[in-house]
Design a protein around this motif. Sequence first.
Motif, short mmCIF file in Angstrom:
data_model
loop_
_atom_site.label_atom_id
_atom_site.label_comp_id
_atom_site.label_asym_id
_atom_site.label_seq_id
_atom_site.Cartn_x
_atom_site.Cartn_y
_atom_site.Cartn_z
N LYS A 266 0.85 -1.19 0.00
CA LYS A 266 0.00 0.00 0.00
C LYS A 266 0.89 1.24 0.00
N TYR A 268 0.51 4.40 0.96
CA TYR A 268 0.49 5.40 2.04
C TYR A 268 0.36 4.71 3.40
N ASP A 269 1.05 5.30 4.40
CA ASP A 269 0.88 4.81 5.76
C ASP A 269 -0.45 5.28 6.33
N VAL A 271 -3.90 7.94 5.43
CA VAL A 271 -4.65 8.87 4.57
C VAL A 271 -5.69 9.56 5.44
N ASN A 297 4.60 8.03 5.47
CA ASN A 297 4.06 8.59 4.24
C ASN A 297 2.56 8.81 4.42
N TRP A 298 2.13 10.06 4.47
CA TRP A 298 0.71 10.35 4.65
C TRP A 298 0.20 11.27 3.55
N ARG A 299 -1.13 11.33 3.45
CA ARG A 299 -1.74 12.15 2.40
C ARG A 299 -3.10 12.64 2.86
N ALA A 311 -4.12 2.58 1.59
CA ALA A 311 -3.32 3.00 2.75
C ALA A 311 -3.43 1.95 3.85
N TYR A 314 -6.67 4.72 7.70
CA TYR A 314 -7.51 5.83 7.25
C TYR A 314 -8.04 6.56 8.48
#
Length: 720
Positions: A266, A268-269, A271, A297-299, A311, A314
């Motif tokens: 995945k 992202y760590d 989201v 790693n986030w978004r 991710a 969430y």
Amino acid sequence: MSMQSHQENQSFKFGTFPNKYFRRDLEVLREKLKRKEHFAFNKAADGELAIVAGRHINRLHIGNGEFIYEPENPEDEELRAALSAALRCDREQYFLGVACPCCVGEDDARWMREFVNRDESYLTWANIFVNSNYSYYLTSIVPLYQEYEVILVCNQQANLEKLPFSVKKDFRCGLNAWKENRNLITEIKNYIDENEIKNHLFLFCCGPLGNILTHQLFLHSQENTYLDIGSTLDPLLFGEKGYTRGYLQGSANITKECRWNFEAEKPYDVVFVVPEVNRGWILDGICQEIAKFIEGNWRFVYYPTEDIPLAEVYYLAHYSLVGKCLKEYPYIRYSQLLTWYTHPKNTARLEERVVQALNNCTTTICASPQNVKFLIDNGVEKHKVTSILGGADPNLFQPHQREAGSVGFCTAYYPRKNPDLILCVVKAMPHRQFILLGRNWEKYEKFSELRDLPNFEYVEAPYSDYPQYYAQMDVFVSPAKLEGGPIPLIEAMMCNIVPVASKTGFAPNIITHGENGFLFNIDSSVEEVCDLIEQAYQIETNIRDTVIHLSWENFSLEVQKLFAKNSGFFQEKIQGLQEELKNIVQEVKDLKTDKLSLKNRNQELKIKLREVKDKNEELKADRTNLKNKIAALQAEFINFKNKLEDLQADRIKLKGKIDDLQTNRVSLKSKIEKLQQDKRTLQKEKKKLRSEIKLMQASKFWKVREKWVSLKKGLGLVDK
């Protein structure tokens, strides 16, 4: 690219990784059909991949018979070239489904994408209509076929009667159609030209021939829509014989969501999913503060204008997003799912759909401890609810010395924020200056009255400017009737401002009445609130010290502890799902065994059915005979009924005669009795007469004798 941005374009296109989703790409096709776009959708799964890769493949034995490709056959090589051209077409409205790494392996999937050499926005899954999308395909795509005039190319054994849409024209093909029925290419082109076919929907379910037809007909006329739909309609076209694929037979594929990326990791760590309407406001700000202290790693995703990528974790900024996001992005349930619960809409009862949504989360974080009990009492599982008090940035919200500053409010306009109390307090304290930091207050019906008060200032400012306005305040009032936090309460206290707050949210958890602020009931009078405000000016406590621990860094660390705590839970969950999958596979095997038994039983029932049909024919003949006999009996019954009616009439007449005879009998009896009486009288008379006769006879005898004797004497004949 988000769905919204798609709508702004002339034509819908597929998503690109990491924002590429199995269901969403199918929704793109649905939108294209709804909008009556002219486009072609072709697809190349494992069979087509084998052909263009030059591998021998024989599928004549599968289902109702499919195709064979022999590389050493020159005729097959010619067809392979036509199929290759169909898969490498790069026209603007030409889209292609390709085999995915989870179905054919990463090497073949990578080779196929390199072979077709198309931008990812023109590519999707070859299995886009099937597996976990099949139910959506049947309920949301197939009904759209009814809105078109449909041209169908299918097997010669197919039965169209059960299709849920009308077919204007059908072309039939047989076994190994891509070789044996190549003539259909020219035949259908001529049909299009001769009948000026436009705005029609062409559906192909004929193997590699469908790939070639989709391509060549699209090049021939781009005023129609062309879809290669494969085996998706087989159960409708062939009945029992149509269940030729795993997803049609109840295999585990029916729940499979195909993967697009080549690595199963995945991207992202974490989201953060924030409602678009809250962009730049408190919910967004809370997430931004959490993210500052996350290593990894986030978004950020602003829903619904942006898609949610894959991710590990969430974090949904508001609990109202849970149900919507789970429905639209079902795969997020397989990651850690946390949400922030602010406050209930009312304090009576939590809606059942909200309870279900929160129970689908790994953890629901409540803004105040009071709400933890509320959620549990309403049915949310206890181990899935916790509370973390909000925070503020101590570096941003610096303390200041209180010196007869203003009274402040910080809130967006909502009726629950108790705007009338704010108006009344400002009016009741003309000797104090008031500042309201917020937005949307123009929606308040009395805002013009509030704005025009001489001791009142309304400010709409970016969040970064809030500290300069807090610096002007000595007292902060939080008057709401219902709150989740409020976060501005901590911000104000961090700036050493004395709070006067209603007993809502976490206010009772951070304010000790009379020591570092004041609390009032939500139904308190204006006078009570004004009195507390005046008392607040007398407090000398260092308010900042009482909330300095409520920093966003600490808040973020508490949230991250939940990430770590839940990771073990998810390993167990994955193992549970794997075990569940094994059970499902076993159940499918059992079902297949049962299906075989049912098939044998079905044959027996068919034989019995034929016997029953024969018996039924005999019964029909007997029924006809019986019907005739019943008719004859009914006729006899009618005759009998008529005779009975006649007999009843005769009976009535006879009864009359009997009555007459009865009467006559009585009369006759009287006459007989009279006659008998007369007879007795006559008998008496007769007896009397006889006596008289005897007497007369005796008298006469003696008279005669006397005469005789006298005569004899006269004659001298008298005896001596």
